[in-house]
Design a protein around this motif. Structure first.
Motif, PDB file in Angstrom:
ATOM      1  N   LYS A 249      -3.696  -3.506   2.454  1.00  0.00           N
ATOM      2  CA  LYS A 249      -3.385  -4.629   1.585  1.00  0.00           C
ATOM      3  C   LYS A 249      -2.731  -4.254   0.264  1.00  0.00           C
ATOM      4  O   LYS A 249      -1.869  -4.965  -0.231  1.00  0.00           O
TER       5      LYS A 249
ATOM      6  N   ARG B 224      -5.810  -9.090   7.279  1.00  0.00           N
ATOM      7  CA  ARG B 224      -4.956  -9.761   6.299  1.00  0.00           C
ATOM      8  C   ARG B 224      -5.021 -11.277   6.443  1.00  0.00           C
ATOM      9  O   ARG B 224      -4.999 -12.008   5.451  1.00  0.00           O
TER      10      ARG B 224
ATOM     11  N   TRP C 205       3.362 -11.119   4.318  1.00  0.00           N
ATOM     12  CA  TRP C 205       2.462 -10.444   3.393  1.00  0.00           C
ATOM     13  C   TRP C 205       3.276  -9.761   2.301  1.00  0.00           C
ATOM     14  O   TRP C 205       4.318  -9.198   2.594  1.00  0.00           O
ATOM     15  N   PRO C 206       2.858  -9.813   1.035  1.00  0.00           N
ATOM     16  CA  PRO C 206       1.570 -10.295   0.511  1.00  0.00           C
ATOM     17  C   PRO C 206       1.624 -11.722  -0.034  1.00  0.00           C
ATOM     18  O   PRO C 206       0.648 -12.178  -0.627  1.00  0.00           O
TER      19      PRO C 206
ATOM     20  N   ASP D 173      -4.780  -4.224   8.174  1.00  0.00           N
ATOM     21  CA  ASP D 173      -5.522  -4.589   6.974  1.00  0.00           C
ATOM     22  C   ASP D 173      -4.887  -4.070   5.690  1.00  0.00           C
ATOM     23  O   ASP D 173      -5.140  -4.627   4.633  1.00  0.00           O
TER      24      ASP D 173
END
Length: 446
Positions: free
Chosen positions: A207, A99, A341-342, A205
């Motif tokens: 996402k 990320r 995130w995101p 990761d």
């Protein structure tokens, strides 16, 4: 990086096994400089000519099995390791967090080879940047791909901003057994050990909304968008379970996503009428120095909005942001908060706007993005604490540099402190304020 090829500068094989001897329990240390523009892979090959050599890797400092960070006895300090018994061991070391990492940590990495087991060892250590071959998204094909057990081969595929709805990857195995892994921006591979793997489905990761499988069965595997992320380099990583020969090819079908209408991040504006039951698609390319997303829209409650970072919205409540069954909308969120995130800069964001009614509906959207130096800043409050000191609460832009200054006469100013805040609210206590009957403050953006 460096590599041990086993040949001289004329390509002639060097004599002997090119091994290095190491006494039981002892270490040999090596250092390698990983550049800033690295490919995201550090490949190691450790050959055990005799005995059981083990490899320990650490970025920025030497690895040890003897003590803690503070020097106390009894711990181990290393980032990655190869500790199987005998033969040749392969490590294809990749970034741990897909990320937020776009390459391996640059700087000096230290590699320690230790003579494990109950005997001396003779070993050979080789380093390189891995094997990455470019492969066309539609029509790319390679045959007779060979690798030994435990090693990896990589294929880089560029996915355009107007990505295909479906990307199909086909592989066949003529000998042995391979597993295919997928990852965007950085390659999949070994994290801390050869059993600790990173790919697009790992927790570091993940996402968008998946699914994010790995592929152990030969055949054709379809990677749809979403979760495929347009405008990114994708890496197909094949890991050999045993010595293997295979072929790989790619093609696309289903058309393209057609999020080709771009709204500028700074001062972006659209005004349109959405047909009955119609769908409008937009993309916002957020620059790397962006610090804040601020948008407003004017629309009827029958016009629903869905926003996703990095890929096409699913048009469900699983998307990163949505506004449904409500007239108008707004979103004001910082993009520079570490680990948040995101909501991060440097990515494309995809906006789907659908008219759920049987009649045309007007729609307007205004995006007032902010970059470094463009956001509001100032004092939110000034209060005197019980010990007579002054506490200043400031509204600031995360990541921007500021200097807080003070004066007793509004003419002669001196610096109190320089700050680079990580959040939008910053508190500062002026411990010297009780010594002054009058104290003025100002905040300067640098």
């Amino acid at each position: 990086l460096f590599g041990d090829s086993g040949v001289d500068t004329n390509g002639i094989a060097l004599p002997g096994d090119q091994g290095t001897d190491l006494a039981q329990g002892n270490f040999d240390y090596y250092a390698v400089v990983v550049p800033t523009n690295n490919s995201g892979i550090l490949r190691t090959r450790l050959d055990a000519i005799s005995g059981n050599p083990n490899l320990y890797i650490r970025a920025g400092a030497a690895a040890t099995l003897s003590h803690y960070q503070n020097g106390n006895y009894g711990a181990t300090l290393y980032d990655r390791n190869l500790t199987a018994s005998g033969g040749s061991e392969y490590g294809n070391w990749v970034p741990l967090n897909g990320r937020f990492e776009t390459h391996l940590t640059n700087g000096v990495w230290y590699l320690a080879v230790r003579a494990g087991g109950n005997s001396n060892v003779r070993y050979r250590l080789r380093l390189d940047t891995g094997s990455i071959t470019n492969l066309a998204l539609n029509g790319g094909s390679l045959t007779n791909q060979q690798m030994v057990a435990g090693d990896w081969l990589y294929y880089a595929v560029q996915v355009p901003t107007n990505a295909p709805v479906n990307w199909n990857v086909t592989f066949s195995v003529q000998l042995g057994n391979v597993v295919m892994y997928v990852r965007d921006r950085v390659p999949p591979g070994d994290a801390t050990t050869v059993t600790d793997l990173r790919d697009w489905g790992s927790g570091y990761d993940y996402k968008n909304h998946g699914p994010y499988p790995s592929y152990s069965s030969p055949g054709t595997h379809t990677l749809p968008c979403p979760p495929l992320r347009p405008g990114n380099t994708y890496y197909l990583g094949f890991r050999a379970i045993n010595d293997s020969t295979f072929a790989v090819s790619c093609n696309t079908n289903g058309g393209n996503i057609d999020y080709t209408n771009v709204i500028p991040f700074y001062g972006g504006f659209i005004s349109t009428t959405i047909p009955a039951f119609g769908l409008m698609k937009y993309r916002v390319d957020v620059p790397p120095d962006a610090v804040r997303w601020i948008h407003t829209s004017t629309n009827a409650s029958s016009v629903w909005l869905y926003l996703d970072q990095g890929s096409v919205p699913t048009m469900t409540t699983a998307d990163n942001w949505y506004s449904v069954n409500a007239a108008n909308s707004s979103l004001d969120i910082f993009l520079q908060t570490p680990g948040y995130w995101p909501w991060q800069p440097g990515y494309s964001y995809f906006l789907a706007v659908t008219n759920t009614s049987a009649s045309p509906q007007p729609f307007s959207f205004y995006l007032n993005g902010e970059g470094l130096g463009s956001g509001p800043f100032g004092f939110s409050s000034v209060s005197r604490l019980g010990n007579g000191t002054i506490q200043l609460t400031m509204q600031v832009v995360p990541g921007q540099n500021y200097q807080l200054q003070t004066s007793t006469n509004l003419m002669n100013w001196s610096a109190l402190t320089t700050i680079t805040p990580s959040t939008s609210i910053y508190n500062y206590i002026d411990s010297s304020s009780p010594a002054y009957p009058v104290r003025f403050y100002r905040l300067l953006e640098q």
